[in-house]
Design an enzyme around this catalytic site. Structure first.
Site, PDB file in Angstrom:
ATOM      1  N   CYS A  77       0.981  -0.718   0.495  1.00  0.00           N
ATOM      2  CA  CYS A  77       0.202   0.351   0.014  1.00  0.00           C
ATOM      3  C   CYS A  77       0.675   1.303  -0.227  1.00  0.00           C
ATOM      4  O   CYS A  77       1.813   1.671   0.330  1.00  0.00           O
ATOM      5  CB  CYS A  77      -1.080  -0.216   1.279  1.00  0.00           C
ATOM      6  SG  CYS A  77      -2.082   1.456   1.477  1.00  0.00           S
ATOM      7  N   CYS A 156      -6.346  -0.634   8.091  1.00  0.00           N
ATOM      8  CA  CYS A 156      -6.369   0.620   8.180  1.00  0.00           C
ATOM      9  C   CYS A 156      -5.626   1.136   9.327  1.00  0.00           C
ATOM     10  O   CYS A 156      -6.301   1.873  10.631  1.00  0.00           O
ATOM     11  CB  CYS A 156      -6.195   1.548   7.409  1.00  0.00           C
ATOM     12  SG  CYS A 156      -5.262   2.932   7.608  1.00  0.00           S
ATOM     13  N   CYS A 405       2.159  23.596   6.121  1.00  0.00           N
ATOM     14  CA  CYS A 405       2.395  22.463   6.054  1.00  0.00           C
ATOM     15  C   CYS A 405       3.411  21.847   5.126  1.00  0.00           C
ATOM     16  O   CYS A 405       3.471  20.340   4.535  1.00  0.00           O
ATOM     17  CB  CYS A 405       1.177  21.989   5.316  1.00  0.00           C
ATOM     18  SG  CYS A 405       0.638  22.579   3.717  1.00  0.00           S
TER      19      CYS A 405
END
Length: 448
Positions: A77, A156, A405
């Site tokens: 993933c 998850c 960010c």
């Protein structure tokens, strides 16, 4: 050196994507799933002029920082990329990433405080976005790295456990109802993505079905079943995205059943969250991030604060109880309406929000006599518009607090401000454990 060569060397550093760096005769090879300090054997799978890409063949000398990834999907993933590092090593890597960017991109000596991490760096995501695909049956999951192939998952471990339960039950129901699923190659079918949003302090969940068409067959059946099975689901919405695009959400939404928005609480403040609202996905770290920004603002109740790029007002409202007045500006009109609604929800009357470009609105406020003591900046990943930086220089607030960010664009922007401002210090914050992403808060004080 040639493609397909098998080589052995030491990992000396990390790329910003978390890949180990090994140098052979000065030529760097980037190798995923390796740990700094390890001696490894790699296969060269790609070469370019400046660097190569390698695949880990074997570990000759293992680092004590290596751990076994607890996620069974980790090596397939693309959602996480540093689960093979201990959490202490993840924090060290991210803090060093910020220090390296300061050295490489600025000529400034900026103190960097220890990174703010999580006590338990798992199960933190309050928003899940899952592509849907029809294979032998309907599957949900995440994309493999650099592909549009879905890895089917049932769990998850960086998203809330309730999201796993909702995802698995909804997938079962979609198969039972034989719902039309979108095919991105043919641009046909209907259901594209499942989005789950939930509060942390307030137990409310929103389920969003993203479709290509305005009509979703058996929408009421889906909504009734999921809301009955999971009482925390108080809103089921449909978002329509008819475009041939990688963007998940479209511009139109409608409520199938329940509320239009859900609520959550940050510190003492309540916020209403729609399917389209920007709201930080890590609740615990968001409170720490905003507290750090508040500490850097050094408010005593008498200052005017401008919250630029204010979104739905989260940071500005966090400041409002400690300021004389807070002015928020954001280019997205819907976000400004949400900010006003959130101010009213919390009984805050010392706020003013306005839609438009930050550089235009701030000049207008200045002409109206608004003199800010502190300017909060929380821009998107691309950083600040150069015109906004010029506006800040002309405005000359006493203090700037920059929440970033993307530390690379933060370094670029503070370079422009450093002629007028002392860059006091910076604090990295780990908002996304198990990934290479790192945020930072920076305090700047006007010279003289």
């Amino acid at each position: 050196m040639n493609k397909n060569d098998i080589l052995t060397g030491h990992v000396i550093d990390y790329t910003h994507e978390g890949n180990g760096v090994i140098k052979f005769d000065g030529y760097p090879i980037f190798v995923p799933n390796t740990v700094k300090g390890e001696k490894v054997t790699v296969k060269v799978i790609k070469m370019s002029k400046g660097f190569g890409i390698g695949r880990l063949v074997s570990i000759v000398e293992e680092s004590p920082d290596r751990v076994t990834p607890p996620c069974i999907y980790y090596y397939q993933c693309g959602g996480c990329n540093i689960q093979h590092l201990s959490y202490d090593a993840q924090l060290q890597m991210k803090e060093e990433q910020v220090r390296n960017l300061i050295r490489k991109m600025t000529k400034l000596d900026i103190p960097v405080r220890p990174i703010i991490g999580m006590e338990n760096p798992w199960r933190y995501r309050n928003k899940s976005q899952l592509p849907v695909k029809r294979e032998d049956e309907i599957v949900t999951g995440f994309y493999r790295p650099r592909s549009h192939d879905i890895v089917p998952i049932e769990e998850c471990i960086i998203q809330k456990e309730s999201h796993d339960d909702i995802m698995n039950e909804l997938r079962r129901l979609l198969n039972e109802l034989n719902v039309s699923i979108y095919d991105e190659r043919r641009h046909s079918g209907n259901l594209r993505h499942i989005v789950i949003r939930s509060g942390t302090r307030i137990d409310e969940t929103m389920l969003v079905l993203v479709t290509k068409n305005s009509r979703l067959e058996q929408a009421d059946v889906i909504a009734e079943h999921m809301m009955t099975k999971f009482p925390a689901i108080v809103s089921v919405k449909q978002n329509i995205n008819p475009e041939r695009t990688n963007v998940i959400m479209g511009s139109k939404s409608k409520t199938i059943r329940g509320k239009d928005e859900i609520q959550d609480q940050l510190a003492e403040l309540k916020f209403e969250i729609s399917d389209m609202s920007f709201y930080q996905v890590n609740h615990e770290q968001t409170e720490k991030l905003y507290q750090q920004a508040l500490d850097y603002a050094e408010l005593n109740g008498r200052q005017n604060v401008i919250d630029s790029y204010c979104g739905v007002g989260t940071i500005g409202l966090f400041m409002a109880a400690h300021a004389e007045r807070v002015y928020g500006v954001e280019i997205v009109e819907k976000a400004i309406k949400d900010a006003e609604k959130n101010a009213a929800l919390n009984g805050l009357s010392n706020t003013h929000f306005e839609a438009g470009k930050a550089e235009d609105i701030i000049i207008k406020w200045q002409q109206q006599g608004v003199k800010p003591h502190v300017v909060m900046i929380d821009p998107p990943r691309k950083g600040c518009d150069p015109l906004f930086i010029d506006t800040l220089k002309a405005l000359k607030p006493e203090r700037i607090v920059y929440v970033s960010c993307n530390p690379a664009t933060l370094m670029r922007d503070i370079q422009s401000l450093a002629e007028l401002y002392i860059i006091d210090e910076m604090t990295p914050v780990d908002m996304f454990p198990q990934t290479t992403h790192v945020e930072a808060v920076c305090r700047m004080t006007l010279k003289g």
